[in-house]
Design an enzyme around this catalytic site. Structure first.
Site, PDB file in Angstrom:
ATOM      1  CG  ASP A  11      14.579 -15.309 -35.381  1.00  0.00           C
ATOM      2  OD1 ASP A  11      14.107 -14.779 -34.356  1.00  0.00           O
ATOM      3  OD2 ASP A  11      15.580 -14.848 -35.975  1.00  0.00           O
ATOM      4  CG  ASP A  16      16.291 -13.282 -38.967  1.00  0.00           C
ATOM      5  OD1 ASP A  16      15.663 -12.369 -38.416  1.00  0.00           O
ATOM      6  OD2 ASP A  16      16.834 -14.204 -38.339  1.00  0.00           O
ATOM      7  CG  HIS A 238      19.976  -6.256 -34.449  1.00  0.00           C
ATOM      8  ND1 HIS A 238      20.631  -5.419 -33.570  1.00  0.00           N
ATOM      9  CD2 HIS A 238      18.681  -5.850 -34.454  1.00  0.00           C
ATOM     10  CE1 HIS A 238      19.777  -4.557 -33.059  1.00  0.00           C
ATOM     11  NE2 HIS A 238      18.595  -4.791 -33.575  1.00  0.00           N
ATOM     12  CG  ASP A 239      19.643 -11.430 -37.564  1.00  0.00           C
ATOM     13  OD1 ASP A 239      18.484 -11.767 -37.845  1.00  0.00           O
ATOM     14  OD2 ASP A 239      20.063 -11.344 -36.393  1.00  0.00           O
TER      15      ASP A 239
HETATM   16  O1  RIB Z   1      18.012  -8.691 -30.908  1.00  0.00           O
HETATM   17  C1  RIB Z   1      18.094  -8.782 -32.307  1.00  0.00           C
HETATM   18  C2  RIB Z   1      17.786 -10.169 -32.767  1.00  0.00           C
HETATM   19  O2  RIB Z   1      16.467 -10.503 -32.402  1.00  0.00           O
HETATM   20  C3  RIB Z   1      17.837 -10.321 -34.301  1.00  0.00           C
HETATM   21  O3  RIB Z   1      18.273 -11.621 -34.618  1.00  0.00           O
HETATM   22  C4  RIB Z   1      16.419 -10.146 -34.713  1.00  0.00           C
HETATM   23  O4  RIB Z   1      16.112 -10.863 -35.922  1.00  0.00           O
HETATM   24  C5  RIB Z   1      15.705 -10.782 -33.562  1.00  0.00           C
HETATM   25  O5  RIB Z   1      15.694 -12.181 -33.783  1.00  0.00           O
HETATM   26 CA    CA Z   2      16.998 -12.993 -36.143  1.00  0.00          CA
END
Ligand code: RIB
Ligand code: CA
Length: 314
Positions: A11, A16, A238-239
């Protein structure tokens, strides 16, 4: 080494985009069979535009399939405050590429079933597409090698005190996926809060003359305008963790444990109740939950790969 067939479900989304770039820097490890989009950080139109925009920016032809526009049950709640109104920190990608399919679910099914080898799915947004895929086309289950999921947490949330955004956005979908008995690696906030870059790393990216690194610097810089970045000194990406695990699993410690998604209303919505009791042994049929990461090595490898891309995409 044999390449791993992967499809990234995302997303975009600032992190991402960086995760996709890291995957493109590792195509000696991956056959990227496609990218599917799902509503989450922004509307399905915006996140899909960002995915095709990145392909246009790189002049890269990976099939992009547009996914579901809203969670299975809940209302969609874009995270504009974190990712900006357009989903990528208001960065303006060119738009010369079109989507390959407007139905991510049938694209996933057709691509997985047509693949000779099993396929690894890398969901880094809400799990809506994945849940619909396995419920609509259960025949794909035996062709799925692994789900490397960015989502959930073993110790507290981000969008609420108890829930991580991807699971919180569509808890019913997450419940379906975590209960599916598919092989899962969970990159939860408990490790992804440590998988990212420092302010000075982003400053260096911003000053770069390289096409990819400068773009990453500009979109990551938007994160620091938010109040969710640790005292303005470090931003999680994070991703990228869900991709990094596939290339460098040695950076992580993990434990197999049961993970139950709370689908109630109120403060516990989207909480991933992971059984962290270390005297209880779960076998390998339970999710592999990452519990620690070598933070500095993650950062070095991510930066090295982003700068490497500058040589590929001039
Ligand atoms: O909590 C982090 C996630 O939420 C990641 O994938 C960020 O892109 C959002 O989608
Ligand atoms: Ca994401």
């Amino acid at each position: 080494m044999k390449k791993r067939n992967i499809i990234i479900d995302c997303d975009p989304g600032i992190d991402d985009i960086v995760a996709l770039c890291f995957a493109f820097a590792n195509e000696e490890n991956f056959n990227i069979l496609g990218i599917t989009t799902v509503a989450g950080n922004q509307t399905i139109e915006k996140v899909t535009d960002n995915a095709t925009g990145l392909m246009s920016f790189l002049n890269k032809d990976i099939k992009i399939a547009k996914g579901v526009s809203r969670p299975l049950v809940r209302e969609k709640k874009p995270a504009s405050g974190v990712h900006g109104e357009n989903g990528v920190g208001d960065y303006q990608f060119p738009h010369t590429k079109e989507i390959y399919s407007d139905n991510a679910i049938t694209f996933l099914r057709d691509t997985i079933m047509a693949s000779e080898e099993k396929v690894t799915l890398v969901p880094v947004g809400p799990l809506t597409n994945l849940a619909l895929l396995i419920k609509t086309f259960p025949e794909v289950m035996e062709k799925i090698e692994l789900l490397s999921i960015m989502g959930g947490s073993t110790d507290g949330g981000n969008v609420t005190p108890s829930a991580e955004f991807n699971v919180w956005a569509d808890p019913e979908a997450a419940r379906i996926v975590f209960d599916s008995k598919l092989s899962i690696v969970m990159s939860g906030l408990n490790v992804t809060h440590s998988t990212g870059l420092y302010r000075e790393d982003v400053d260096h990216l911003l000053k770069s003359s390289g096409k990819i690194t400068k773009m990453c610097g500009e979109i990551l810089n938007f994160y620091f305008k938010g109040d969710h970045v640790k005292e303005g000194t470090f931003t999680p990406i994070h991703d990228a963790c869900a991709i990094m695990y596939l290339v460098h699993p040695e950076l992580y410690k993990f434990r197999h444990m049961d993970v139950v998604v709370d689908c109630s209303e109120g403060m516990n919505r989207g909480n991933t109740v992971a059984d962290v009791r270390d005297w209880i042994n779960y076998d390998e049929t339970y999710p592999k939950v990452l519990v620690d990461v070598e933070m500095e090595k993650f950062r070095e490898i991510l930066l090295e790969n982003l700068y490497k891309l500058d040589e590929v995409y001039k």
